[in-house]
Design a protein around this motif. Structure first.
Motif, PDB file in Angstrom:
ATOM      1  N   ALA A 108      10.983   3.007  -3.375  1.00  0.00           N
ATOM      2  CA  ALA A 108      10.346   3.942  -2.450  1.00  0.00           C
ATOM      3  C   ALA A 108      10.217   3.374  -1.047  1.00  0.00           C
ATOM      4  N   GLY A 109      10.156   2.042  -0.930  1.00  0.00           N
ATOM      5  CA  GLY A 109      10.147   1.439   0.396  1.00  0.00           C
ATOM      6  C   GLY A 109       9.002   0.470   0.625  1.00  0.00           C
ATOM      7  N   ARG A 110       8.921  -0.015   1.850  1.00  0.00           N
ATOM      8  CA  ARG A 110       7.914  -1.010   2.228  1.00  0.00           C
ATOM      9  C   ARG A 110       6.547  -0.361   2.415  1.00  0.00           C
ATOM     10  N   LEU A 111       5.532  -1.032   1.915  1.00  0.00           N
ATOM     11  CA  LEU A 111       4.155  -0.628   2.154  1.00  0.00           C
ATOM     12  C   LEU A 111       3.800  -0.873   3.619  1.00  0.00           C
ATOM     13  N   THR A 112       2.992  -0.010   4.209  1.00  0.00           N
ATOM     14  CA  THR A 112       2.802  -0.062   5.663  1.00  0.00           C
ATOM     15  C   THR A 112       1.358  -0.221   6.123  1.00  0.00           C
ATOM     16  N   GLU A 113       0.368  -0.070   5.229  1.00  0.00           N
ATOM     17  CA  GLU A 113      -1.031  -0.131   5.660  1.00  0.00           C
ATOM     18  C   GLU A 113      -1.912  -0.506   4.472  1.00  0.00           C
ATOM     19  N   PRO A 114      -3.071  -1.122   4.717  1.00  0.00           N
ATOM     20  CA  PRO A 114      -3.963  -1.474   3.606  1.00  0.00           C
ATOM     21  C   PRO A 114      -4.503  -0.207   2.937  1.00  0.00           C
ATOM     22  N   LEU A 115      -4.649  -0.278   1.611  1.00  0.00           N
ATOM     23  CA  LEU A 115      -5.010   0.899   0.830  1.00  0.00           C
ATOM     24  C   LEU A 115      -6.083   0.541  -0.198  1.00  0.00           C
ATOM     25  N   GLY A 540      10.649 -15.862  10.830  1.00  0.00           N
ATOM     26  CA  GLY A 540      11.191 -14.518  10.708  1.00  0.00           C
ATOM     27  C   GLY A 540      12.070 -14.130  11.877  1.00  0.00           C
ATOM     28  N   VAL A 541      12.964 -13.173  11.625  1.00  0.00           N
ATOM     29  CA  VAL A 541      13.941 -12.791  12.647  1.00  0.00           C
ATOM     30  C   VAL A 541      14.011 -11.283  12.858  1.00  0.00           C
ATOM     31  N   THR A 542      13.299 -10.483  12.050  1.00  0.00           N
ATOM     32  CA  THR A 542      13.331  -9.029  12.214  1.00  0.00           C
ATOM     33  C   THR A 542      11.932  -8.511  12.546  1.00  0.00           C
ATOM     34  N   GLU A 543      11.884  -7.314  13.091  1.00  0.00           N
ATOM     35  CA  GLU A 543      10.593  -6.711  13.403  1.00  0.00           C
ATOM     36  C   GLU A 543       9.860  -6.335  12.115  1.00  0.00           C
ATOM     37  N   PRO A 544       8.536  -6.442  12.098  1.00  0.00           N
ATOM     38  CA  PRO A 544       7.769  -6.080  10.903  1.00  0.00           C
ATOM     39  C   PRO A 544       7.974  -4.624  10.498  1.00  0.00           C
ATOM     40  N   ALA A 545       7.753  -4.355   9.219  1.00  0.00           N
ATOM     41  CA  ALA A 545       7.923  -2.991   8.694  1.00  0.00           C
ATOM     42  C   ALA A 545       6.930  -2.020   9.308  1.00  0.00           C
ATOM     43  N   SER A 546       5.797  -2.545   9.776  1.00  0.00           N
ATOM     44  CA  SER A 546       4.766  -1.700  10.356  1.00  0.00           C
ATOM     45  C   SER A 546       3.858  -2.564  11.217  1.00  0.00           C
ATOM     46  N   THR A 547       3.222  -1.934  12.209  1.00  0.00           N
ATOM     47  CA  THR A 547       2.274  -2.679  13.047  1.00  0.00           C
ATOM     48  C   THR A 547       0.992  -2.999  12.284  1.00  0.00           C
ATOM     49  N   ASP A 548       0.790  -2.358  11.125  1.00  0.00           N
ATOM     50  CA  ASP A 548      -0.432  -2.582  10.359  1.00  0.00           C
ATOM     51  C   ASP A 548      -0.223  -3.468   9.136  1.00  0.00           C
ATOM     52  N   VAL A 549       0.926  -4.164   9.091  1.00  0.00           N
ATOM     53  CA  VAL A 549       1.182  -5.136   8.034  1.00  0.00           C
ATOM     54  C   VAL A 549       0.720  -6.506   8.531  1.00  0.00           C
TER      55      VAL A 549
END
Length: 763
Positions: A108-115, A540-549
């Motif tokens: 489904a993909g990368r998690l993006t925020e605390p839950l 790391g070399v890529t941008e994070p999956a989300s600004t809230d990770v």
């Protein structure tokens, strides 16, 4: 059986075009753009990131493409363009997601925020980081620390692991199980007893100096494919490779190097194994004893004839203890017993032993095929016996080589992740951080879940991993997990452990190691230890999956600060903002290993961890390397497996899998398509059970504890596997593995030898 699931033997070598196609397929599947795919060129490079998959050694002079098919899949999985936001959970309640396949959850993909789990709506809902930290801290402060478990997966960095073990001990517990408890704890115990260190002694340059290599229970083609490059170089030098493995695996048979135009554009391939012996599952001790028996007999004959010794008599006298007892045991062992238990002929064992006698320097590579048995520690000790006979430990080109799985599973132990207080520098930590660490033994994985089933665990902080799926006896342990008061899961993707939640449950999304980690003091780097005891930096070399990770150190620091408050002398905010401060603390705790840590962490090929056994200094109880007399030849002498129709099940992973992460449902090397609910079976066993290809069966564990363990809907696939042995996939077959069926001394689950029988079948 439908056409999609039909088994077809894989006709090609490992690597080659099949590997390239598999990489291209997953990059497309995860919607990784052409620009983003160039991240693979930075994988396992001094100016890039260490692979998040296996822990095989990283060379000082890397190839242009210093990644393998498995590593590329892991990178594509983390750099996917797919995202799981709060909108995903608004559409899909937890009760629905529990019915999803494990592959689909992560896909489904990368998690993006605390839950946080909301029981009223049966959904995970967004929560602020500080609110999450505060509630987790309040919950933990209301619990007995000995009822809380802090689990670490092998993906956690040295910095994160050190922070977590310190936090747990300041909180008041040594409950620090990790993924090593599931796989190579038998190595940690067995090697420590035999040679004084719990890790292997070889390094990459030993490949250039060895005369002979053995493989026992390690499938290099799917578990550590980058290792095929030095193996190929060794074979070109004429180094024989002798393999003992129940299944004939393509990666151990031949290899086509995807980086070689000659091999890719011609029928050329490299033969890997010069001898291949299909030992019965659980027959490893018997096979190794047979090898030792041949070597000792050859030496006895040489002594009687007045010829040169076969054994390294000087080494044995000066450096070992217990040789005579073991040698007498080997002399008295009956070949009929060795052949029956190992499933191998005396002639084949003698042929392998003859190669050993001719070689001056020998490496033995092994994996979970040796360690995940009731007698797993004994298997490791027997390998040491074999090596010690001719002085093959502590010299160039020789030694034991346990091939670890997760990328830093060895390193987290090095910096204090252990439930055994005697293995942690507690006095040093007490002096360094002005607190009194707990001295009571903590719980390993099996003990933690045993306590959980009994209602004696209140909370689990799960740093990576998918414990609900990976542990044995799932039908007993999964309900126990759901009865926990608190479950905290730090992860990059959704998995089953998040859905079988506690009363209070959090999912805290973390950065992948591949992503840029920006903190208050600037971009951060982390470090890890590979299988050969070398430490590497990684950024790391890529941008994070989300600004809230957030990063793993950020999350551990946040929970620790909320829990410990004024009870801690650590400036957790400073450690969160600047990981060099964590490395300075590591270096102070472990000066022998990590002196000048900051300066050395970018050494090409890594800086080397001191290992006394490499210098023939034995930190054992006796001060010498120790031989051991085996307790028994067979596996599981205390199990009820002599019943009519009994079969021995071993669990496997596919080329499209890393631990519980399943990239797709195919197994290219074994010819399986579209399903993982299969059982690989010898045709003779199919005939004796009146089974045909494609029949659907139910397997049941043979045990007398009153619990019925069954897995239904498994389709029969004929396969080249020793009679009496069958194979199925992990974790699908985990419900058949009793929690109490573990290695003596190490408590590693006995997943490679589960006594079962067929109880139902359907065409």
């Amino acid at each position: 059986m439908d056409k999609e699931r039909k088994n077809e033997a894989y006709p090609y070598s490992s690597g080659g075009w099949g590997s390239l196609k598999a990489v291209a397929k997953i990059l497309s599947q995860e919607k990784v753009t052409l620009k983003d795919s160039t991240v693979l060129l930075r994988q396992n490079k001094p100016d890039g990131f260490m692979c998040v998959s296996c822990s095989w050694a990283k060379p000082a002079d890397p190839h242009t493409f210093e990644f393998c098919e498995s590593g590329a899949k892991a990178t594509a999985w983390d750099t996917t363009a797919k995202r799981v936001t709060h909108d995903f959970f608004a559409v899909h309640p937890v009760s629905e997601l529990l019915r999803w396949h494990d592959h689909d959850l992560e896909e489904a993909g990368r998690l993006t925020e605390p839950l946080r789990y909301d029981a009223a709506t049966d959904r995970y809902v967004p929560v602020s980081w500080q609110a999450a930290f505060d509630e987790i801290g309040r919950e933990l402060n209301g619990m007995d620390p000995d009822r809380v478990v802090f689990y670490t997966s092998g993906r956690a960095s040295l910095e994160t692991s050190y922070m977590l073990q310190l936090y747990a001990r300041m909180y008041g517990t040594n409950n620090l199980p990790d993924s090593s408890n599931m796989c190579h704890e038998s190595t940690s115990v067995g090697l420590k007893e035999a040679i004084g260190v719990g890790v292997g002694t070889i390094m990459l340059d030993d490949f250039e100096k060895t005369d002979l290599m053995f493989f026992f229970g390690q499938n290099v083609g799917t578990n550590s494919p980058r290792m095929l490059h030095p193996l190929q170089d060794a074979r070109k030098r004429g180094v024989p490779i002798v393999t003992f493995n129940p299944l004939r695996e393509p990666g151990l048979i031949s290899f086509t190097n995807p980086q070689s135009p000659v091999q890719m554009l011609s029928p050329t391939e490299t033969q890997i194994s010069t001898q291949y012996h299909q030992v019965k599952t659980g027959g490893d001790t018997a096979a190794i004893l047979g090898l030792c028996k041949v070597v000792i007999a050859a030496d006895d004959a040489a002594v009687a004839a007045g010829g040169p010794r076969v054994l390294d008599d000087t080494f044995i006298r000066e450096h070992t203890l217990g040789f005579e007892d073991f040698a007498d045991f080997a002399r008295q062992a009956e070949w009929t017993d060795i052949e029956r238990v190992s499933g191998l002929s005396r002639a084949d064992i003698e042929r392998a032993a003859d190669e050993y006698i001719k070689a001056n320097a020998v490496i033995i590579h092994y994996g979970m095929g040796l360690t995940q048995h009731r007698m797993g520690v004994q298997n490791v000790r027997m390998l040491c016996n074999f090596l010690l006979l001719r002085g093959n430990i502590g010299k160039p080109g020789a030694g034991p080589s346990p091939v670890r799985g997760h990328s830093n599973v060895q390193g987290q132990r090095t910096v204090g992740i252990t439930e055994k207080p005697e293995l942690a520098p507690l006095d040093k930590l007490a002096q360094q951080f002005s607190f009194e660490p707990p001295r009571k033994k903590g719980m390993n994985i099996v003990e933690a879940f045993e306590a959980m089933v009994e209602g004696e665990v209140s909370a689990v902080l799960n740093l990576g991993g998918n414990l609900v799926r990976s542990v044995p006896d799932r039908l007993q342990t999964e309900p126990a997990w759901s009865r926990l008061r608190l479950t905290v899961n730090v992860a990059t993707k959704l998995n089953r452990s998040h859905l079988v939640h506690g009363a209070v449950s959090y999912i805290l999304p973390c950065l992948s190691r591949i992503e840029i980690d920006r903190q208050a003091s600037g971009d951060q780097a982390v470090s890890m230890e590979d299988s050969t005891g070398c430490m590497h930096g990684s950024h790391g070399v890529t941008e994070p999956a989300s600004t809230d990770v957030r990063s793993e150190p950020f999350i551990v620091a946040g929970i620790a600060k909320a829990t410990l408050a004024g009870r801690s002398t650590v400036d957790w905010d400073a450690w969160r903002d600047d990981y060099s401060r964590v490395r300075a603390a590591i270096a102070e705790t472990y000066p022998e290993i990590f002196h000048d840590f900051e300066a050395r962490m970018w050494t090409p090929g890594g800086f080397v961890r001191p290992l006394p056994a490499r210098e023939r200094k034995w930190q054992t109880k006796s001060g010498k390397a120790e031989f051991m007399v085996p307790q028994s030849l067979g596996e599981d002498p205390d199990m009820m497996e002599r019943q009519p129709g009994a079969l021995r099940l071993m669990t496997l992973r596919t080329d499209s899998q890393f631990n519980t992460t399943i990239y797709n449902l195919d197994d290219r090397f074994r010819g399986i398509k579209g399903s993982r609910m299969v059982i690989l079976m010898n045709r003779a066993d199919m005939e004796s059970h009146s089974l045909q290809e494609g029949d659907e069966v139910t397997l049941q564990t043979i045990a007398d504890d009153g619990i019925q363990r069954r897995v239904e809907g498994l389709r029969i696939v004929p396969y080249d596997i020793p009679p009496g042995c069958i194979a199925g996939y992990y974790p699908e077959c985990n419900p058949l593995l009793p929690l109490w069926h573990y290695a003596k001394e190490s408590k590693v689950p006995g997943a490679k030898s589960i006594p079962v029988r067929v109880v139902e079948q359907r065409r």
